[in-house]
Design a protein around this motif. Structure first.
Motif, short mmCIF file in Angstrom:
data_model
loop_
_atom_site.label_atom_id
_atom_site.label_comp_id
_atom_site.label_asym_id
_atom_site.label_seq_id
_atom_site.Cartn_x
_atom_site.Cartn_y
_atom_site.Cartn_z
N ILE A 35 0.84 -1.20 0.00
CA ILE A 35 0.00 0.00 0.00
C ILE A 35 0.87 1.25 0.00
O ILE A 35 0.61 2.22 -0.73
CB ILE A 35 -0.94 0.00 1.22
N ILE A 36 1.93 1.24 0.81
CA ILE A 36 2.83 2.39 0.87
C ILE A 36 3.52 2.60 -0.48
O ILE A 36 3.61 3.73 -0.99
CB ILE A 36 3.88 2.20 1.99
N LEU A 37 4.01 1.50 -1.08
CA LEU A 37 4.68 1.62 -2.37
C LEU A 37 3.72 2.12 -3.45
O LEU A 37 4.07 3.01 -4.24
CB LEU A 37 5.27 0.26 -2.78
N GLY A 38 2.51 1.55 -3.47
CA GLY A 38 1.52 1.97 -4.46
C GLY A 38 1.11 3.42 -4.27
O GLY A 38 1.01 4.19 -5.24
N THR A 39 0.90 3.81 -3.01
CA THR A 39 0.53 5.20 -2.72
C THR A 39 1.65 6.15 -3.13
O THR A 39 1.41 7.23 -3.66
CB THR A 39 0.22 5.38 -1.23
N GLY A 40 2.89 5.72 -2.90
CA GLY A 40 4.03 6.55 -3.28
C GLY A 40 4.08 6.78 -4.78
O GLY A 40 4.34 7.90 -5.24
N LEU A 41 3.81 5.74 -5.56
CA LEU A 41 3.82 5.88 -7.02
C LEU A 41 2.70 6.81 -7.49
O LEU A 41 2.90 7.67 -8.34
CB LEU A 41 3.67 4.50 -7.67
N LEU A 72 -1.98 17.45 0.27
CA LEU A 72 -2.93 16.35 0.42
C LEU A 72 -2.20 15.01 0.49
O LEU A 72 -2.46 14.20 1.38
CB LEU A 72 -3.91 16.35 -0.75
N PHE A 73 -1.28 14.80 -0.46
CA PHE A 73 -0.58 13.53 -0.46
C PHE A 73 0.41 13.42 0.70
O PHE A 73 0.70 12.33 1.17
CB PHE A 73 0.13 13.32 -1.80
N GLY A 74 0.90 14.56 1.16
CA GLY A 74 1.73 14.55 2.37
C GLY A 74 0.93 14.09 3.58
O GLY A 74 1.42 13.32 4.40
N LEU A 75 -0.32 14.55 3.67
CA LEU A 75 -1.20 14.13 4.76
C LEU A 75 -1.52 12.64 4.66
O LEU A 75 -1.52 11.92 5.67
CB LEU A 75 -2.49 14.95 4.72
N ILE A 76 -1.79 12.17 3.43
CA ILE A 76 -2.07 10.74 3.24
C ILE A 76 -0.89 9.89 3.68
O ILE A 76 -1.04 8.89 4.39
CB ILE A 76 -2.41 10.46 1.75
N PHE A 77 0.32 10.31 3.27
CA PHE A 77 1.51 9.56 3.64
C PHE A 77 1.72 9.56 5.15
O PHE A 77 2.18 8.57 5.73
CB PHE A 77 2.75 10.13 2.94
N SER A 78 1.41 10.68 5.79
CA SER A 78 1.57 10.76 7.25
C SER A 78 0.65 9.76 7.95
O SER A 78 1.06 9.07 8.88
CB SER A 78 1.27 12.18 7.74
N CYS A 79 -0.60 9.69 7.49
CA CYS A 79 -1.57 8.76 8.08
C CYS A 79 -1.13 7.31 7.87
O CYS A 79 -1.17 6.49 8.81
CB CYS A 79 -2.95 8.98 7.48
N ILE A 82 1.79 6.49 10.16
CA ILE A 82 1.40 6.25 11.56
C ILE A 82 0.83 4.84 11.72
O ILE A 82 1.16 4.11 12.66
CB ILE A 82 0.38 7.31 12.01
N ILE A 83 -0.04 4.43 10.78
CA ILE A 83 -0.61 3.09 10.83
C ILE A 83 0.49 2.04 10.73
O ILE A 83 0.48 1.01 11.43
CB ILE A 83 -1.65 2.90 9.71
N SER A 84 1.47 2.29 9.85
CA SER A 84 2.58 1.34 9.68
C SER A 84 3.39 1.21 10.95
O SER A 84 3.81 0.10 11.31
CB SER A 84 3.48 1.80 8.53
N LEU A 85 3.60 2.32 11.66
CA LEU A 85 4.34 2.26 12.92
C LEU A 85 3.58 1.44 13.96
O LEU A 85 4.18 0.67 14.72
CB LEU A 85 4.59 3.67 13.44
N VAL A 86 2.26 1.61 14.00
CA VAL A 86 1.43 0.83 14.93
C VAL A 86 1.54 -0.66 14.61
O VAL A 86 1.70 -1.49 15.51
CB VAL A 86 -0.04 1.29 14.87
N MET A 87 1.50 -0.99 13.32
CA MET A 87 1.59 -2.40 12.92
C MET A 87 2.98 -2.96 13.23
O MET A 87 3.11 -4.12 13.63
CB MET A 87 1.27 -2.54 11.43
N TYR A 88 4.01 -2.14 13.03
CA TYR A 88 5.37 -2.58 13.35
C TYR A 88 5.50 -2.85 14.85
O TYR A 88 6.14 -3.81 15.26
CB TYR A 88 6.37 -1.51 12.92
N TRP A 89 4.88 -2.00 15.67
CA TRP A 89 4.91 -2.19 17.12
C TRP A 89 4.20 -3.48 17.51
O TRP A 89 4.63 -4.20 18.41
CB TRP A 89 4.27 -0.99 17.81
#
Length: 214
Positions: A35-41, A72-79, A82-89
């Motif tokens: 999802i992160i890679l796709g969103t980045g593209l 807008l995309f900066g906000l999307i990436f931030s969200c 944050i979710i990725s950090l929670v999942m990593y934890w």
């Protein structure tokens, strides 16, 4: 002097479930990597288009549109971050549970490396985190190869190969960002293998061969 009391993974019912849980979280983490890679593209494409339009038109409206898209995309990436950090934890918590249940020194090292790397991410020391991740995957590959000798199943082979590719991908990613694509593939491979081994043999191989202190 008392003799150390040892048992097997099979005698501790929670341990197979902990490995299954770890596999499930690795699969979920792999999905979020995609999802992160796709969103980045997608973000990169729209920001590029907006920037080209702004460069051609060069008026206030185009500038507003460009910076609005950027924000807008900066906000999307931030969200997503944050979710990725929670999942990593959560993934880190699964490793800790396995470490506590098995008292395996390899998982002790893995947990320490992961925890230090998690903290250093907030200090901007990305290169140190990369190095720690390489050490993590080296330790886990060592553990998986040992288990593969004791438990020569296709699932266990997939686990050891997955950790090997995580190690290689992390090392190459330092020089080539494109290698990061290999990470979600490897995470998914290991996660599926943990779950498949649990479903096929209920970790009977682990129970028969792997000793741990009770």
């Amino acid at each position: 002097m008392t003799e150390e009391n040892t048992g097997t993974y099979e005698e501790a019912p929670q341990i197979p479930e902990l490995f299954y849980e770890l596999g499930a979280k690795m699969k979920k983490y792999s999905l979020w990597m995609w999802i992160i890679l796709g969103t980045g593209l997608v973000c990169g494409f729209f920001i590029l288009v907006a920037g080209i339009v702004w460069g051609i038109v060069q008026d206030d409206i185009a500038m507003i549109v460009f910076f609005s898209v950027l924000g807008l995309f900066g906000l999307i990436f931030s969200c997503i971050g944050i979710i990725s950090l929670v999942m990593y934890w959560q993934y880190l918590g699964s490793v800790k549970n396995i470490r506590d249940a098995t008292a395996d020194p390899i998982f002790e090292k893995v947990y320490q490396y992961l925890l230090i790397g998690f903290i250093l991410q907030f200090c901007g020391l990305a290169i140190v985190t990369f190095i720690l991740n390489i050490l993590v995957f080296m330790e886990l590959e060592k553990w998986a190869l040992k288990m593969e000798q004791l438990l020569p199943t296709p699932e266990m082979k997939n686990i050891s190969e997955g950790y090997k590719w995580m190690k290689i991908a992390t090392a190459v990613s330092i020089c080539c960002g494109l290698a990061i694509i290999a990470m979600p593939v490897a995470y998914s491979k290991v996660g599926k293998a943990y779950m498949a081994e649990y479903n096929s043999s209920k970790f009977g191989g682990f129970g028969v061969t792997q000793q741990y202190p009770l």
